[in-house]
Design an enzyme around this catalytic site. Structure first.
Site, PDB file in Angstrom:
ATOM      1  N   MET A  14      49.498  36.100  28.433  1.00  0.00           N
ATOM      2  CA  MET A  14      48.893  37.396  28.768  1.00  0.00           C
ATOM      3  C   MET A  14      47.432  37.187  29.130  1.00  0.00           C
ATOM      4  O   MET A  14      46.529  37.329  28.318  1.00  0.00           O
ATOM      5  CB  MET A  14      49.012  38.345  27.571  1.00  0.00           C
ATOM      6  CG  MET A  14      48.466  39.741  27.826  1.00  0.00           C
ATOM      7  SD  MET A  14      49.456  40.756  28.916  1.00  0.00           S
ATOM      8  CE  MET A  14      50.868  41.089  27.879  1.00  0.00           C
ATOM      9  N   HIS A  15      47.190  36.804  30.395  1.00  0.00           N
ATOM     10  CA  HIS A  15      45.816  36.645  30.859  1.00  0.00           C
ATOM     11  C   HIS A  15      45.385  37.945  31.553  1.00  0.00           C
ATOM     12  O   HIS A  15      46.097  38.941  31.515  1.00  0.00           O
ATOM     13  CB  HIS A  15      45.670  35.399  31.745  1.00  0.00           C
ATOM     14  CG  HIS A  15      46.564  35.374  32.948  1.00  0.00           C
ATOM     15  ND1 HIS A  15      46.190  35.890  34.159  1.00  0.00           N
ATOM     16  CD2 HIS A  15      47.836  34.910  33.105  1.00  0.00           C
ATOM     17  CE1 HIS A  15      47.179  35.733  35.031  1.00  0.00           C
ATOM     18  NE2 HIS A  15      48.187  35.147  34.411  1.00  0.00           N
ATOM     19  N   MET A  16      44.218  37.943  32.160  1.00  0.00           N
ATOM     20  CA  MET A  16      43.599  39.182  32.647  1.00  0.00           C
ATOM     21  C   MET A  16      44.456  39.952  33.658  1.00  0.00           C
ATOM     22  O   MET A  16      44.599  41.161  33.543  1.00  0.00           O
ATOM     23  CB  MET A  16      42.223  38.887  33.251  1.00  0.00           C
ATOM     24  CG  MET A  16      41.477  40.139  33.681  1.00  0.00           C
ATOM     25  SD  MET A  16      41.171  41.313  32.355  1.00  0.00           S
ATOM     26  CE  MET A  16      39.741  40.586  31.617  1.00  0.00           C
ATOM     27  N   ASP A  87      53.721  36.667  37.481  1.00  0.00           N
ATOM     28  CA  ASP A  87      53.310  35.257  37.654  1.00  0.00           C
ATOM     29  C   ASP A  87      54.466  34.414  38.113  1.00  0.00           C
ATOM     30  O   ASP A  87      55.590  34.624  37.830  1.00  0.00           O
ATOM     31  CB  ASP A  87      52.771  34.686  36.351  1.00  0.00           C
ATOM     32  CG  ASP A  87      51.310  35.089  36.126  1.00  0.00           C
ATOM     33  OD1 ASP A  87      50.707  35.648  37.033  1.00  0.00           O
ATOM     34  OD2 ASP A  87      50.804  34.828  35.018  1.00  0.00           O
TER      35      ASP A  87
END
Length: 87
Positions: A14-16, A87
């Site tokens: 869970m990145h930006m 992603d």
């Protein structure tokens, strides 16, 4: 209240970018949308709170939706997470 157990599948966790997309999606619902992880609750309508959850690839958590449109919120948000969050 409805909930579902999920696992982060994308390599970067869970990145930006996925946190922003998830928060925007959750904000479109009247229901409260929460991630329960490591004994803590994280409001999915807040990008910063999602980032502080530190959800990595393989992290298992519970997605909880509570409110008038909880079924739709759970279905859409769970599908987004299960798809790898773009992603």
């Amino acid at each position: 209240m409805v909930s579902k157990e999920l696992t982060i599948k994308n390599e970067l966790g869970m990145h930006m970018r996925p946190a922003s997309l998830l928060a925007k999606m959750a904000a479109g619902y009247a229901s409260n949308v929460t991630i329960k992880f490591n004994g803590k609750d994280f409001n999915c309508k807040s990008v910063m709170l999602l980032m502080t959850a530190l959800l990595k690839c393989g992290s298992e958590f519970e997605l909880v939706c509570d409110g008038p449109d909880e079924e739709n919120a759970l279905a859409e948000i769970a599908a987004f997470i299960e798809s790898g969050m773009g992603d």
